[in-house]
Scaffold this active site. Structure first.
Site, PDB file in Angstrom:
ATOM      1  N   ALA A  12      74.209  25.477  30.845  1.00 35.64           N
ATOM      2  CA  ALA A  12      74.462  24.030  30.835  1.00 35.64           C
ATOM      3  C   ALA A  12      74.712  23.537  32.250  1.00 35.64           C
ATOM      4  O   ALA A  12      75.749  22.951  32.563  1.00 35.64           O
ATOM      5  CB  ALA A  12      75.638  23.703  29.920  1.00 35.64           C
ATOM      6  N   GLU A 170      79.196  22.012  54.334  1.00 33.88           N
ATOM      7  CA  GLU A 170      79.988  21.096  53.492  1.00 33.88           C
ATOM      8  C   GLU A 170      81.400  21.648  53.261  1.00 33.88           C
ATOM      9  O   GLU A 170      82.375  20.901  53.228  1.00 33.88           O
ATOM     10  CB  GLU A 170      79.280  20.852  52.149  1.00 33.88           C
ATOM     11  CG  GLU A 170      78.029  19.990  52.296  1.00 33.88           C
ATOM     12  CD  GLU A 170      77.570  19.349  50.994  1.00 33.88           C
ATOM     13  OE1 GLU A 170      77.604  20.032  49.962  1.00 33.88           O
ATOM     14  OE2 GLU A 170      77.181  18.166  51.026  1.00 33.88           O
ATOM     15  N   ALA A 314      70.045  20.832  43.064  1.00 34.60           N
ATOM     16  CA  ALA A 314      70.344  20.124  41.816  1.00 34.60           C
ATOM     17  C   ALA A 314      69.293  19.046  41.570  1.00 34.60           C
ATOM     18  O   ALA A 314      68.927  18.761  40.421  1.00 34.60           O
ATOM     19  CB  ALA A 314      71.730  19.496  41.911  1.00 34.60           C
TER      20      ALA A 314
END
Ligand code: FAD
Ligand code: NAD
Length: 397
Positions: A12, A170, A314
């Site tokens: 998921a 990041e 993503a």
């Protein structure tokens, strides 16, 4: 009337959720029985894990219960996938020992850290991988800071980040925001803390726009980050890291962000993989298996413009999931599937909460404007997942 087709979606994440939600929207339960399997009851925003890893946001902001995102027609099974049995068209689950059968399988199990066999990394380094792993990093780092008051050992407050790709940069950006707060809390002079970002390539963010890379390096350096470039980590020990050339950096907290590979379950399934990723065809099918589709970080697609694989993102996983849902719905109804064409929308990387760098379309963005853009991208994902309700619940600025 024929039996509904069994569609089994594994994972998921960005790819799996987009596929499951898209299928449920387009097909009735008499046409398809959609089952989604995931090891946790929640979906986490992988793209934001660098924040809880540094402690700049709570890990609960980075996850949402899967049941709250799915329509009732999708059956959710919380379990860990143990094996994919292609010949039998079954998937074996770890917790329940159950086997689920399928007509169509969608694999979206995400990535695993790529350690390139570097000695000691798996045993001694930390990884920005999921909710558990980032919670561990934050707790460990804070514990090391707390010990410094007594022990005064510099390695306790030296953080090494291995790899200056987007994840490494990041994360370093978040550390820059967090360290002053930690220093105040634990009575440590800020100048004592070292953040060392080690990169094997001759530049940080290899392949990214040069001017933007310079902006990032200048900004992070001005906040005290030390960059060591062209110096691959060759070993990670209990004491720290050893770089090519023999330099040792003593550090109690080594975070490895040196790259990713596909999920081991896919490698073990018998499908041909390259670093755990499956080179899919234009319909996102695994070679030789017409009823097995791979999305997200487990898939590999070649960019025809430069003959190199697209980076696993993503953005890619989301677009693949959306298109695959349309294709499978059409196919199940006896229609055609359309080739997947990736449409890159740009790349924005945060350097902490208020600063970022990015390219969107032909425009280069830096500073606060880029940080705003990054927020818009994060909110868009929340919107795609759970509509305005989720944006309001999870999208705090
Ligand atoms: P994932 O989102 O990783 O989901 C995989 C799911 O499968 C997870 O829920 C996992 O728990 C589950 N799973 C794994 N193994 C099993 C198993 N055996 N059984 C059951 N369930 C299992 N990309 C961008 O485009 N933009 C960004 O700004 C960006 N920022 C990032 C920042 C960080 C810190 C990181 C680490 C990555 C970032 N990426 C970004 C990359 C992006 O997060 C991934 O490419 C993306 O998450 C891949 O989606 P996916 O659906 O393939 O897998
Ligand atoms: P990456 O592969 O993009 O970067 C890994 C870095 O580690 C590279 O620069 C590599 O040269 C370096 N490295 C490898 N071995 C090393 C060694 N021995 N010592 C020191 N450095 C070493 O991996 P990532 O940063 O984890 O990113 C994974 C994927 O997620 C990529 O596709 C990336 O584009 C995506 N991502 C995107 C964003 C964003 O868009 N904002 C943010 C994070 C990740």
């Amino acid at each position: 009337m024929s039996e509904p087709k069994k569609v089994l979606v594994l994972g998921a994440g960005y790819g799996g959720l987009m596929t499951a939600k898209g299928l449920a929207k387009q097909l009735s339960s008499s046409e398809a029985e959609v089952t989604l399997v995931n090891q946790n009851s929640y979906h986490y925003f992988t793209t934001e894990l660098h924040k809880p890893a540094a402690g700049t946001s709570h890990h609960d902001h980075t996850r949402v219960e899967i049941a709250s995102l799915l329509p009732r027609s999708v059956k959710f099974v919380q379990d860990r996938v143990k094996a994919i049995k292609l010949e039998e068209k079954k998937v074996e689950l770890e917790g329940s020992n159950e086997e689920l059968s399928y007509d169509y399988l969608v694999v979206g199990l995400g990535s695993a850290p790529e350690t390139f066999g570097i000695k000691g990394l798996l045993e001694n380094a930390y990884f920005i991988r999921n909710i558990d792993s980032v919670r561990r990093i934050r707790e460990h780092m804070e514990y090391m800071f707390s010990r410094y008051a007594d022990e005064k050992k510099d390695e306790l407050i030296t953080i090494v980040v291995g790899g200056a790709g987007f994840t490494g940069i990041e994360y370093v950006g978040e550390l820059v925001d967090r360290i002053p707060e930690l220093c105040r809390y634990y009575d440590i002079p800020e100048g004592k803390v070292r953040i060392v970002n080690v990169e094997a390539a001759p530049t940080v963010l290899p392949g990214f726009d040069e001017a933007l890379v310079k902006y990032a390096v200048d900004y992070l350096s001005s906040k005290g980050v030390e960059f060591k470039i062209s110096t691959p980590i060759e070993e990670c020990t209990e004491e720290g890291v050893i770089l090519k050339g023999g330099e040792e950096i003593k550090s109690a907290t080594v975070v490895w962000t040196g790259g990713v590979r596909g999920n081991k379950v896919v490698e073990d399934s018998g499908i041909d993989t390259m670093r755990g990723r499956v080179k899919v065809d234009e319909l996102l099918r695994a070679p030789g298996h017409e009823n097995v589709f791979i999305v997200g970080d487990c898939s590999l697609m070649i960019n025809k413009e430069n003959d190199r694989p697209y980076p696993p993102t993503a953005q890619m996983a989301t677009q693949q999931g959306q298109q695959l849902a349309k294709n499978l719905a059409s196919f199940i109804r006896g229609g055609e599937m359309k080739p997947f064409v990736y449409e890159p929308k740009g790349t924005v990387a945060s350097l902490g909460k208020r600063v970022a760098i990015g390219v969107v379309g032909s425009k280069k963005l830096t500073g606060g404007l880029a940080a705003f853009m990054k927020k818009v991208i994060d909110l868009r994902w929340l919107y795609l997942l759970g509509g305005i309700g989720l944006v309001l619940r999870k999208g705090k600025l």
